[in-house]
Design a protein around this motif. Sequence first.
Motif, PDB file in Angstrom:
ATOM      1  N   ARG A   1       4.785 -73.270 -78.962  1.00  0.00           N
ATOM      2  CA  ARG A   1       3.556 -72.908 -79.663  1.00  0.00           C
ATOM      3  C   ARG A   1       2.467 -72.548 -78.660  1.00  0.00           C
ATOM      4  O   ARG A   1       1.739 -71.569 -78.840  1.00  0.00           O
ATOM      5  CB  ARG A   1       3.089 -74.076 -80.543  1.00  0.00           C
ATOM      6  N   GLU A   2       2.369 -73.307 -77.596  1.00  0.00           N
ATOM      7  CA  GLU A   2       1.349 -73.048 -76.586  1.00  0.00           C
ATOM      8  C   GLU A   2       1.594 -71.710 -75.902  1.00  0.00           C
ATOM      9  O   GLU A   2       0.648 -71.003 -75.537  1.00  0.00           O
ATOM     10  CB  GLU A   2       1.339 -74.184 -75.559  1.00  0.00           C
ATOM     11  N   ALA A   3       2.871 -71.366 -75.711  1.00  0.00           N
ATOM     12  CA  ALA A   3       3.209 -70.088 -75.086  1.00  0.00           C
ATOM     13  C   ALA A   3       2.838 -68.920 -75.994  1.00  0.00           C
ATOM     14  O   ALA A   3       2.477 -67.839 -75.524  1.00  0.00           O
ATOM     15  CB  ALA A   3       4.699 -70.049 -74.751  1.00  0.00           C
ATOM     16  N   GLN A   4       2.916 -69.132 -77.300  1.00  0.00           N
ATOM     17  CA  GLN A   4       2.547 -68.083 -78.251  1.00  0.00           C
ATOM     18  C   GLN A   4       1.046 -67.845 -78.234  1.00  0.00           C
ATOM     19  O   GLN A   4       0.578 -66.718 -78.244  1.00  0.00           O
ATOM     20  CB  GLN A   4       2.999 -68.478 -79.661  1.00  0.00           C
ATOM     21  N   HIS A   5       0.307 -68.937 -78.239  1.00  0.00           N
ATOM     22  CA  HIS A   5      -1.149 -68.840 -78.214  1.00  0.00           C
ATOM     23  C   HIS A   5      -1.720 -70.198 -77.856  1.00  0.00           C
ATOM     24  O   HIS A   5      -1.318 -71.216 -78.399  1.00  0.00           O
ATOM     25  CB  HIS A   5      -1.703 -68.389 -79.575  1.00  0.00           C
ATOM     26  N   ALA A   6      -2.651 -70.207 -76.909  1.00  0.00           N
ATOM     27  CA  ALA A   6      -3.266 -71.469 -76.485  1.00  0.00           C
ATOM     28  C   ALA A   6      -3.939 -72.144 -77.670  1.00  0.00           C
ATOM     29  O   ALA A   6      -4.576 -71.500 -78.504  1.00  0.00           O
ATOM     30  CB  ALA A   6      -4.281 -71.215 -75.377  1.00  0.00           C
ATOM     31  N   THR A   7      -3.785 -73.456 -77.751  1.00  0.00           N
ATOM     32  CA  THR A   7      -4.327 -74.213 -78.887  1.00  0.00           C
ATOM     33  C   THR A   7      -5.692 -74.816 -78.589  1.00  0.00           C
ATOM     34  O   THR A   7      -6.115 -75.761 -79.246  1.00  0.00           O
ATOM     35  CB  THR A   7      -3.352 -75.330 -79.295  1.00  0.00           C
ATOM     36  N   TYR A   8      -6.388 -74.253 -77.612  1.00  0.00           N
ATOM     37  CA  TYR A   8      -7.747 -74.714 -77.314  1.00  0.00           C
ATOM     38  C   TYR A   8      -8.677 -74.233 -78.421  1.00  0.00           C
ATOM     39  O   TYR A   8      -8.702 -73.048 -78.775  1.00  0.00           O
ATOM     40  CB  TYR A   8      -8.200 -74.152 -75.968  1.00  0.00           C
ATOM     41  N   LEU A   9      -9.452 -75.165 -78.992  1.00  0.00           N
ATOM     42  CA  LEU A   9     -10.344 -74.816 -80.095  1.00  0.00           C
ATOM     43  C   LEU A   9     -11.755 -74.499 -79.658  1.00  0.00           C
ATOM     44  O   LEU A   9     -12.489 -73.800 -80.339  1.00  0.00           O
ATOM     45  CB  LEU A   9     -10.415 -75.969 -81.106  1.00  0.00           C
ATOM     46  N   GLY A  10     -12.157 -75.030 -78.502  1.00  0.00           N
ATOM     47  CA  GLY A  10     -13.545 -74.945 -78.088  1.00  0.00           C
ATOM     48  C   GLY A  10     -14.150 -76.339 -78.041  1.00  0.00           C
ATOM     49  O   GLY A  10     -13.546 -77.316 -78.502  1.00  0.00           O
ATOM     50  N   SER A  11     -15.356 -76.434 -77.464  1.00  0.00           N
ATOM     51  CA  SER A  11     -16.059 -77.715 -77.385  1.00  0.00           C
ATOM     52  C   SER A  11     -15.236 -78.797 -76.698  1.00  0.00           C
ATOM     53  O   SER A  11     -15.356 -79.984 -77.002  1.00  0.00           O
ATOM     54  CB  SER A  11     -16.467 -78.199 -78.783  1.00  0.00           C
ATOM     55  N   GLY A  12     -14.358 -78.377 -75.755  1.00  0.00           N
ATOM     56  CA  GLY A  12     -13.585 -79.349 -74.986  1.00  0.00           C
ATOM     57  C   GLY A  12     -12.406 -79.936 -75.731  1.00  0.00           C
ATOM     58  O   GLY A  12     -11.844 -80.951 -75.315  1.00  0.00           O
ATOM     59  N   ILE A  13     -11.988 -79.306 -76.841  1.00  0.00           N
ATOM     60  CA  ILE A  13     -10.934 -79.866 -77.679  1.00  0.00           C
ATOM     61  C   ILE A  13      -9.733 -78.928 -77.764  1.00  0.00           C
ATOM     62  O   ILE A  13      -9.874 -77.732 -77.967  1.00  0.00           O
ATOM     63  CB  ILE A  13     -11.446 -80.099 -79.113  1.00  0.00           C
ATOM     64  N   ALA A  14      -8.526 -79.498 -77.608  1.00  0.00           N
ATOM     65  CA  ALA A  14      -7.279 -78.760 -77.813  1.00  0.00           C
ATOM     66  C   ALA A  14      -6.445 -79.495 -78.852  1.00  0.00           C
ATOM     67  O   ALA A  14      -6.529 -80.723 -78.966  1.00  0.00           O
ATOM     68  CB  ALA A  14      -6.499 -78.630 -76.504  1.00  0.00           C
ATOM     69  N   ILE A  15      -5.649 -78.747 -79.596  1.00  0.00           N
ATOM     70  CA  ILE A  15      -4.835 -79.362 -80.660  1.00  0.00           C
ATOM     71  C   ILE A  15      -3.375 -78.900 -80.556  1.00  0.00           C
ATOM     72  O   ILE A  15      -2.882 -78.173 -81.425  1.00  0.00           O
ATOM     73  CB  ILE A  15      -5.404 -79.023 -82.047  1.00  0.00           C
ATOM     74  N   PRO A  16      -2.660 -79.285 -79.522  1.00  0.00           N
ATOM     75  CA  PRO A  16      -1.259 -78.866 -79.392  1.00  0.00           C
ATOM     76  C   PRO A  16      -0.407 -79.376 -80.548  1.00  0.00           C
ATOM     77  O   PRO A  16      -0.555 -80.519 -80.992  1.00  0.00           O
ATOM     78  CB  PRO A  16      -0.831 -79.493 -78.060  1.00  0.00           C
ATOM     79  N   HIS A  17       0.477 -78.517 -81.066  1.00  0.00           N
ATOM     80  CA  HIS A  17       1.374 -78.888 -82.155  1.00  0.00           C
ATOM     81  C   HIS A  17       2.602 -78.000 -82.098  1.00  0.00           C
ATOM     82  O   HIS A  17       2.655 -77.039 -81.335  1.00  0.00           O
ATOM     83  CB  HIS A  17       0.678 -78.756 -83.514  1.00  0.00           C
ATOM     84  N   GLY A  18       3.605 -78.309 -82.882  1.00  0.00           N
ATOM     85  CA  GLY A  18       4.874 -77.596 -82.810  1.00  0.00           C
ATOM     86  C   GLY A  18       4.887 -76.294 -83.588  1.00  0.00           C
ATOM     87  O   GLY A  18       3.914 -75.913 -84.236  1.00  0.00           O
ATOM     88  N   THR A  19       6.015 -75.600 -83.505  1.00  0.00           N
ATOM     89  CA  THR A  19       6.195 -74.349 -84.246  1.00  0.00           C
ATOM     90  C   THR A  19       6.827 -74.657 -85.608  1.00  0.00           C
ATOM     91  O   THR A  19       7.311 -75.758 -85.865  1.00  0.00           O
ATOM     92  CB  THR A  19       7.126 -73.402 -83.476  1.00  0.00           C
ATOM     93  N   THR A  20       6.839 -73.646 -86.464  1.00  0.00           N
ATOM     94  CA  THR A  20       7.486 -73.823 -87.765  1.00  0.00           C
ATOM     95  C   THR A  20       8.986 -74.059 -87.603  1.00  0.00           C
ATOM     96  O   THR A  20       9.612 -74.719 -88.432  1.00  0.00           O
ATOM     97  CB  THR A  20       7.253 -72.585 -88.648  1.00  0.00           C
ATOM     98  N   GLU A  21       9.560 -73.532 -86.508  1.00  0.00           N
ATOM     99  CA  GLU A  21      10.998 -73.704 -86.266  1.00  0.00           C
ATOM    100  C   GLU A  21      11.360 -75.133 -85.873  1.00  0.00           C
ATOM    101  O   GLU A  21      12.538 -75.513 -85.936  1.00  0.00           O
ATOM    102  CB  GLU A  21      11.467 -72.732 -85.174  1.00  0.00           C
ATOM    103  N   THR A  22      10.381 -75.927 -85.444  1.00  0.00           N
ATOM    104  CA  THR A  22      10.686 -77.305 -85.021  1.00  0.00           C
ATOM    105  C   THR A  22      10.147 -78.341 -86.010  1.00  0.00           C
ATOM    106  O   THR A  22      10.116 -79.530 -85.704  1.00  0.00           O
ATOM    107  CB  THR A  22      10.112 -77.586 -83.621  1.00  0.00           C
TER     108      THR A  22
END
Length: 366
Positions: free
Chosen positions: A46-67
């Motif tokens: 998921r991170e390789a597809q698009h960085a999960t950084y939201l802004g304001s110092g916050i990131a929300i890493p999560h899995g793909t639909t395939e996992t």
Amino acid sequence: MLKLAQEQILLNQTAASKEEAIALLAERLTQAGLVEAGYVAGMLAREAQHATYLGSGIAIPHGTTETRHLVKQTGVMVAQFPAGIEWDQGQVAYVAIGIAAKSDEHLGILRQLTHVLGDEQAALALKDAKDAATIIDILTGASAPAEVQFLTLADFPADDADQLLLGAAARAKSAGWGGAEMVTALMASQPRALGQGIWLASARAQLSGWVLATPSHAIRHQDAQVKALLLLCGKDESHLTQLDNLAALAAAGQLDALAGSEGLALLQNGPAKGLADTFTIINPHGLHARPGAMLVKVAKEYGADIRVANLDGSGEAVSAKSLMKVIGLGVKCGHRLEFRAEGADAEAALRGIGEAIKAGLGEGAH
């Protein structure tokens, strides 16, 4: 509602890279029995597809639909990195929230998280927090001021204004805004005519909110038509924005539009401006991070001011150029998004956004 326990908070962590941070979160999600061991691969993909950084110092890493099949139970792990991690070029994350979701449940989690984390002060407080309880209070909204809430009571079978007011008051009471004393005060009051068939009633309450009530058939009050009744339950001054919107609607001669299907959106956002168009989201899992980021990317290609409202959600219009705000709309497959653009390239912006949504926002048309 997001619920957190102290064992879900990892304080004062260090990581040399976002990949290392993601591995840490995946390991803790696995240890907690929320996911299978292989879920980390989905988070990294998921991170390789698009960085999960939201802004304001916050990131929300999560899995793909395939996992998603590797998720045993929906939940989160929160890691605090006071020294910061470069999540994407020029973007430093101080808090990473690892999310495991079995279905579209993650949209509800994202909506609550992004809503709380949209506050820059809250993000700084997360970075500097010294105990898990503080982080839990911030993420769950316990330390944030209560927001104005909005409810509708459409096509209510009222024979007169008193019955319509009673129905609206009961709706507010059932939502927990106030008790019997609030209902009694409302029934003893007299609604005020705003014009064009719109009436306003108000009372002090335990929470601030609005009920927009419309009758199922024509009724009159004081020899005037009642198209809609607005019930304001006020705790503090948080409702002043909506009062300003009502004044702007009156000045524009659009008060009667409150009785229509877009009434709640007008109450929240004020008079309609610029060009507008509505598109339906076709992505099977709604606007999670990847398609949400694609939508924001398209919006940023235009100079027009672009706002978007989820007509199947709260109806509140937010900037279409803010990933945090867009994800916070909680958009699921089939939801209708109304875009309103104002500026020289407004028409082109709406056309480009419509084409991107039709194409699946980077996930392909379905």
